[in-house]
Design an enzyme around this catalytic site. Structure first.
Site, mmCIF file in Angstrom:
data_model
loop_
_atom_site.group_PDB
_atom_site.id
_atom_site.type_symbol
_atom_site.label_atom_id
_atom_site.label_comp_id
_atom_site.label_asym_id
_atom_site.label_seq_id
_atom_site.Cartn_x
_atom_site.Cartn_y
_atom_site.Cartn_z
ATOM 1 N N THR A 133 -4.569 -9.141 9.314
ATOM 2 C CA THR A 133 -5.115 -9.761 8.108
ATOM 3 C C THR A 133 -6.384 -10.569 8.379
ATOM 4 O OG1 THR A 133 -2.894 -9.789 7.206
ATOM 5 C CG2 THR A 133 -4.457 -11.311 6.204
ATOM 6 N N VAL A 157 0.845 -1.197 0.000
ATOM 7 C CA VAL A 157 0.000 0.000 0.000
ATOM 8 C C VAL A 157 0.883 1.252 0.000
ATOM 9 C CG1 VAL A 157 -1.655 1.323 1.395
ATOM 10 C CG2 VAL A 157 -1.943 -1.150 1.117
ATOM 11 N N CYS A 192 7.958 -0.406 8.369
ATOM 12 C CA CYS A 192 7.249 -0.682 7.140
ATOM 13 C C CYS A 192 8.220 -0.904 5.991
ATOM 14 C CB CYS A 192 6.295 0.443 6.787
ATOM 15 S SG CYS A 192 5.416 0.004 5.296
HETATM 16 C C1 LIG Z 1 -2.958 -3.899 4.200
HETATM 17 C C2 LIG Z 1 -2.028 -3.756 5.368
HETATM 18 C C3 LIG Z 1 -1.658 -2.477 5.812
HETATM 19 C C4 LIG Z 1 -0.794 -2.313 6.883
HETATM 20 N N1 LIG Z 1 -0.469 -1.047 7.300
HETATM 21 C C5 LIG Z 1 0.339 -0.879 8.389
HETATM 22 C C6 LIG Z 1 0.638 0.423 8.884
HETATM 23 O O1 LIG Z 1 0.148 1.437 8.388
HETATM 24 N N2 LIG Z 1 1.490 0.533 9.942
HETATM 25 C C7 LIG Z 1 2.025 -0.576 10.558
HETATM 26 O O2 LIG Z 1 2.775 -0.433 11.516
HETATM 27 N N3 LIG Z 1 1.720 -1.815 10.129
HETATM 28 C C8 LIG Z 1 0.906 -1.999 9.055
HETATM 29 N N4 LIG Z 1 0.598 -3.276 8.637
HETATM 30 C C9 LIG Z 1 1.151 -4.440 9.357
HETATM 31 C C10 LIG Z 1 0.113 -5.009 10.345
HETATM 32 O O3 LIG Z 1 -0.251 -4.059 11.325
HETATM 33 C C11 LIG Z 1 0.653 -6.260 11.028
HETATM 34 O O4 LIG Z 1 1.801 -5.924 11.787
HETATM 35 C C12 LIG Z 1 1.054 -7.340 10.047
HETATM 36 O O5 LIG Z 1 0.142 -7.399 8.979
HETATM 37 C C13 LIG Z 1 1.138 -8.723 10.690
HETATM 38 O O6 LIG Z 1 -0.077 -9.085 11.320
HETATM 39 P P1 LIG Z 1 -1.258 -9.947 10.615
HETATM 40 O O7 LIG Z 1 -0.618 -11.158 10.038
HETATM 41 O O8 LIG Z 1 -2.223 -10.210 11.712
HETATM 42 O O9 LIG Z 1 -1.806 -9.074 9.548
HETATM 43 C C14 LIG Z 1 -0.268 -3.458 7.543
HETATM 44 C C15 LIG Z 1 -0.645 -4.738 7.111
HETATM 45 C C16 LIG Z 1 -1.520 -4.899 6.045
HETATM 46 C C17 LIG Z 1 -1.907 -6.291 5.624
#
Ligand SMILES: Cc1cc2nc3c(=O)[nH]c(=O)nc-3n(C[C@H](O)[C@H](O)[C@H](O)COP(=O)(O)O)c2cc1C
Ligand SMILES: Cc1cc2nc3c(=O)[nH]c(=O)nc-3n(C[C@H](O)[C@H](O)[C@H](O)COP(=O)(O)OP(=O)(O)OC[C@H]3O[C@@H](n4cnc5c(N)ncnc54)[C@H](O)[C@@H]3O)c2cc1C
Ligand code: FES
Lengths: 252, 303
Positions: free
Chosen positions: B267, B72, B130
């Site tokens: 997710t 993104v 990020c």
């Molecule tokens: C579409 C998307 C956008 C994300 N945007 C951010 C963000 O703006 N800042 C951040 O620290 N992490 C961001 N993340 C990471 C998530 O907060 C999380 O740390 C990561 O996806 C792992 O967790 P999950 O497997 O439960 O998604 C994003 C993840 C996804 C999938």
């Protein structure tokens, strides 16, 4: 706040209507809010396939939703193997849908799997007293053509291999038409939409296009599904999927 | 009987350990029609920067086996817009608000921290991890020294608001980065962010993502996340928000046993908009069935 349907819904019918293309009818709750050009998210709940699949609304008949989809990968394959009586989790209706306000004579232009969402649109426009001509283009076998014939004034078909109708692109029929349209509504592959955007600009006939992009949430939270509008990226699932052709930046 | 679900992070009490992960829950509004936001321990809002960021060219999303890639590029309308449009809505709910901060330079991070000086929020979460932003972003989280520096800089301008530092897994030694953040004054840690990945469309012979590479998230990364939470929990004394692939209540318990104080869900919200609440209900049932009176009893029990 928008009212969504998010439940397990029962499949009433799931049948092949052409090679690799299926029509699925699903019994849902209240569909009163659903409009042409909106879509639903289909949750496969299949472990390794995490993301729901966005599919346009093709038709609505009281509580029955019809979607028409092409098998292009794993998820749509799973959908094609589901049987009546089984349930699928569905979220919708999502997105803005087509704006229906201006014009008495309109052209609907669909390409391939972009044709289904135009069917509910055709019905809606006709119910609003408009004169609808449908221009439907396919690579080979047409879909839904007979159903468009029951609602549209005229249905024009083009196939790239010439097996049905005009041989070539559907835009060629539209361009050579003498009809004076007040508006064009389109859905289909990017080259078709781009060609129509140029046509719209040249003829000054306004044109609404229904776009697609890979989605994760469908709700506007992930900011994954964007298209360039002017200088910024906007979300197709929320601000779209329907845009005015002249606001989309087609150079991306 | 009543079970104690509340957890404490840097002196702030969360009513339960279920938190939403940044970037996956918008600003909360979108999910309010599926779940009662009042039931969440905290909501982490999407990443915000001082100035608006435009983000990466599409496609930005690619599904992978048991996971997804995103590129993104932290598109967001900037802190001012967020404070005006999104924060007032969140204030209507009885939950804690974690604001995820991003920046390309230390000055960016300071500026966005200052943007919130009069906003009533509960935590800052410093996104130093990020992988999407070519300029900066990445580098802060991949070196101990820069992680420490940026943490210290933000901490200096954060006033009383606790600062959680969100770590990147794309490093050789996560413990060293965690110690850097601790030395910089972090009040807590969140780990892990996404793992850098790639997917190629073999028919078109090009990467699926417009940005070519993107961050992998979802159940596919959970074992990596659990391992990193475990290692960091053993090495530093800061509270940890465990994140990475948590999708069920069993996953949440696993993170807590590995040493996490809270668990954030990303997710999984896409696969199931009700995931957070279903996980919370599952944790409560697990505590009943195993006669756990206080969720903190099982935190970090893995030797
Ligand atoms: C579409 C998307 C956008 C994300 N945007 C951010 C963000 O703006 N800042 C951040 O620290 N992490 C961001 N993340 C990471 C998530 O907060 C999380 O740390 C990561 O996806 C792992 O967790 P999950 O497997 O439960 O998604 C994003 C993840 C996804 C999938
Ligand atoms: C708003 C909208 C409306 C749509 N309406 C229809 C419709 O009415 N009928 C129809 O057949 N198809 C429609 N599509 C395309 C449809 O979503 C994809 O064909 C479908 O997701 C492919 O899933 P898969 O698992 O079979 O393919 P896979 O390639 O295995 O899917 C992998 C991932 O890529 C995504 N993906 C792959 N192709 C596309 C694509 N073209 N668009 C968006 N995401 C994609 C999938 O959703 C999934 O996340 C629409 C897409 C959008 C965005
Ligand atoms: S699919 Fe998530 S914002 Fe559109």
């Amino acid at each position: 706040m928008k009212e969504f349907f998010f439940e397990h819904a029962e499949i009433i019918e799931n049948k092949s209507i052409s090679r690799e293309i299926f029509s699925m009818k699903i019994r849902m709750g209240d569909l009163k809010n659903a409009r042409a050009g909106q879509f639903v998210m289909v949750y496969l709940e299949k472990g390794e396939m995490l993301l729901p699949r966005p599919i346009s609304i093709c038709d609505i008949d009281s509580n029955t939703l019809e979607i028409v989809y092409q098998v292009v990968g794993k998820g749509t394959k799973v959908m094609s193997e589901m049987l009546p009586g089984q349930c699928l989790k569905i979220l919708g209706p999502l997105g803005n849908g087509f704006k229906i306000e201006t014009g008495q004579r309109v052209a609907l232009v669909g390409g391939g799997i972009g044709v289904p969402p135009l069917f509910l649109l055709a019905k809606t426009l006709v119910a609003n007293g408009m004169k609808v001509n449908a221009y439907l283009g396919f690579r080979t076998a047409p879909i839904l053509a007979e159903r468009f014939q029951t609602v549209a004034e005229n249905v024009f078909i083009a196939t790239e291999d010439g097996s049905v109708g005009h041989r070539g692109f559907i835009t060629e029929i539209l361009q050579s038409s003498n009809e004076k349209y007040d508006e064009i509504f389109a859905c289909g592959p990017l080259p078709l939409l781009r060609a129509l955007a140029e046509f719209s600009q040249a003829t000054e006939i306004p044109c609404q296009v229904c776009m697609e992009e890979r989605m994760a949430c469908g709700l506007g939270t992930c900011v994954g599904c964007v298209v360039r509008v002017g200088e910024s990226y906007v979300r197709i699932c929320t601000e779209g999927p329907v845009f005015s052709a002249n606001e989309v930046n087609w150079n991306e | 009987m009543s079970r104690k679900l509340s957890v404490n992070i840097a002196g702030v009490e969360l009513k339960n350990p279920i938190v939403t992960a940044s970037g996956t829950f918008g600003s909360g509004k979108e999910y309010a029609q599926f779940i009662d936001l009042n039931r969440l321990g905290a909501i982490t809002v999407k990443g915000v920067s001082h100035e608006p960021w435009q983000g990466n060219p599409p496609p930005r999303i690619a599904e992978t086996h048991g996971g997804m890639l995103n590129a993104v590029g932290l598109q967001n309308p900037g802190a001012k817009d967020f404070i005006e449009k999104d924060l007032p809505f969140l204030k209507n709910f009885d939950t804690k608000i974690i604001v995820n901060l991003c920046g390309r330079t230390i000055e960016d991070y300071i500026a966005v921290t200052q943007d919130f000086s009069n906003a009533a929020i509960d935590f800052f979460e410093l996104n130093i991890s990020c992988p999407n932003i070519k300029a900066g972003g990445m580098s802060f989280g991949t070196e101990r020294k820069s992680a420490e520096e940026v943490t210290r800089a933000v901490k200096k301008h954060a006033g009383k608001t606790p600062v959680i530092v969100k770590l990147s897994p794309n490093v050789t030694d996560i413990v060293s980065i965690a110690k850097g953040a601790e030395a910089g004054g972090a009040d807590g840690l969140c780990l892990i962010n996404t793992l850098l990945g790639m997917k190629i469309d073999i028919h078109k012979k090009k990467p699926i993502l417009g940005n070519k590479v993107g961050g992998l998230s979802g159940p596919a990364i959970k074992p990596v996340a659990v391992r990193m939470v475990y290692q960091v929990a053993k090495a530093v004394s800061l509270p940890i928000i465990g994140t990475g692939g948590a999708a069920t209540w069993e996953d949440a318990i696993e993170f807590i046993m590995a040493g996490a104080t809270a668990v954030s869900v990303g997710t999984a919200n896409f696969s199931n908009p009700r995931a957070t609440i279903e996980m919370l209900d599952g944790i409560i049932a697990y505590m009943e069935n195993n006669d756990i009176k206080n969720i903190n009893e099982i935190r970090g029990i893995i030797e």
